[in-house]
Design a protein around this motif. Structure first.
Motif, short mmCIF file in Angstrom:
data_model
loop_
_atom_site.label_atom_id
_atom_site.label_comp_id
_atom_site.label_asym_id
_atom_site.label_seq_id
_atom_site.Cartn_x
_atom_site.Cartn_y
_atom_site.Cartn_z
N SER A 1 -11.08 -8.57 -8.09
CA SER A 1 -11.44 -7.51 -7.16
C SER A 1 -11.08 -7.86 -5.72
O SER A 1 -11.43 -7.16 -4.81
N LYS B 1 -3.46 3.57 -2.89
CA LYS B 1 -3.80 2.31 -3.54
C LYS B 1 -3.12 1.14 -2.83
O LYS B 1 -2.13 1.33 -2.12
N VAL C 1 -5.20 -4.12 -8.44
CA VAL C 1 -4.99 -2.87 -7.72
C VAL C 1 -6.36 -2.36 -7.27
O VAL C 1 -7.35 -2.55 -7.97
N ARG C 2 -6.39 -1.78 -6.08
CA ARG C 2 -7.64 -1.19 -5.59
C ARG C 2 -7.31 0.09 -4.83
O ARG C 2 -6.21 0.26 -4.31
N ALA C 3 -8.28 0.99 -4.82
CA ALA C 3 -8.12 2.25 -4.11
C ALA C 3 -8.25 2.04 -2.61
O ALA C 3 -8.92 1.10 -2.16
N THR C 4 -7.61 2.91 -1.85
CA THR C 4 -7.77 2.89 -0.40
C THR C 4 -8.67 4.05 0.01
O THR C 4 -8.86 5.00 -0.75
N PRO D 1 -2.34 8.30 -5.62
CA PRO D 1 -3.64 7.93 -6.19
C PRO D 1 -3.57 7.24 -7.54
O PRO D 1 -4.53 6.59 -7.95
N TYR D 2 -2.46 7.33 -8.27
CA TYR D 2 -2.38 6.74 -9.61
C TYR D 2 -2.50 5.22 -9.54
O TYR D 2 -1.82 4.56 -8.76
N ARG D 3 -3.37 4.66 -10.37
CA ARG D 3 -3.56 3.21 -10.46
C ARG D 3 -2.78 2.70 -11.67
O ARG D 3 -3.22 2.88 -12.80
N ILE E 1 -1.70 -2.54 -4.20
CA ILE E 1 -1.47 -3.47 -5.30
C ILE E 1 -1.24 -4.83 -4.66
O ILE E 1 -0.46 -4.96 -3.73
N HIS F 1 -0.92 0.27 -14.53
CA HIS F 1 -1.28 -0.91 -15.30
C HIS F 1 -0.01 -1.48 -15.94
O HIS F 1 0.98 -0.78 -16.09
N GLU G 1 0.84 -1.20 0.00
CA GLU G 1 0.00 0.00 0.00
C GLU G 1 0.87 1.24 0.00
O GLU G 1 1.87 1.33 0.71
#
Length: 172
Positions: free
Chosen positions: A170, A147, A139-142, A103-105, A149, A107, A99
């Protein structure tokens, strides 16, 4: 007729959870030396707990962990006072989560003849390593705007009913 065999087991009769099952968390500063520190800490933990992971599977997990912590150090350090690292081992899977506060997710970037860069393909390596082992990643937002990963690999010797497919993309 004796119906005592139909009753659920008494809590005192429940099977103990093996020492290799559990979730362990720690934080690291976003500096280069955190990469080997995270790798050594998780590898040593899995060895001490005798997690059912072969040397090859452990190597894959360490490669994934190194890539994820490296990405957090290189790309999220300005917005991340601490990198969170978590490993979970359950009866079928070994999870690793990293973590950060950015904010960038990201790929995975595929290699191509047009792209001469040597960097930028760490997540492609994570994805390939996880999939080759029969796992997955995502990857998911916190809640704090950053984030997590994550990657998950199957254990080499699952206990109980075997898992037939990786957890959904997910997954936490």
């Amino acid at each position: 007729m004796d119906r005592s065999s139909d009753a659920p087991p008494h809590p005192a009769q429940a099977l103990p959870v093996p020492a290799w099952q559990g979730t362990w968390r720690f934080t690291l500063p976003p500096i280069d030396s955190s990469v080997p520190q995270a790798r050594h800490a998780i590898r040593d933990l899995l060895r001490r707990r005798a997690a059912p992971l072969s040397a090859e599977r452990t190597h894959g997990l360490m490669l994934i962990l190194s890539e994820l912590v490296t990405n957090a150090v290189r790309h999220a350090a300005l917005l991340t006072p601490e990198i969170g690292v978590e490993v979970t081992v359950d009866p079928h899977w070994a999870w690793v989560r990293v973590e950060d506060g950015h904010p960038y997710r990201p790929h995975a970037l595929a290699a191509s003849p047009e792209r001469q860069r040597t960097g930028g393909r760490g997540l492609l390596l994570v994805q390939a390593t996880a999939q080759e082992a029969g796992g997955s990643c995502g990857v998911r937002a916190t809640a704090g705007g950053g984030k997590v990963i994550w990657a998950v690999l199957p254990l080499d010797r699952p206990t109980g009913r075997p898992a037939t497919s990786p957890p959904p993309r997910s997954a936490p």
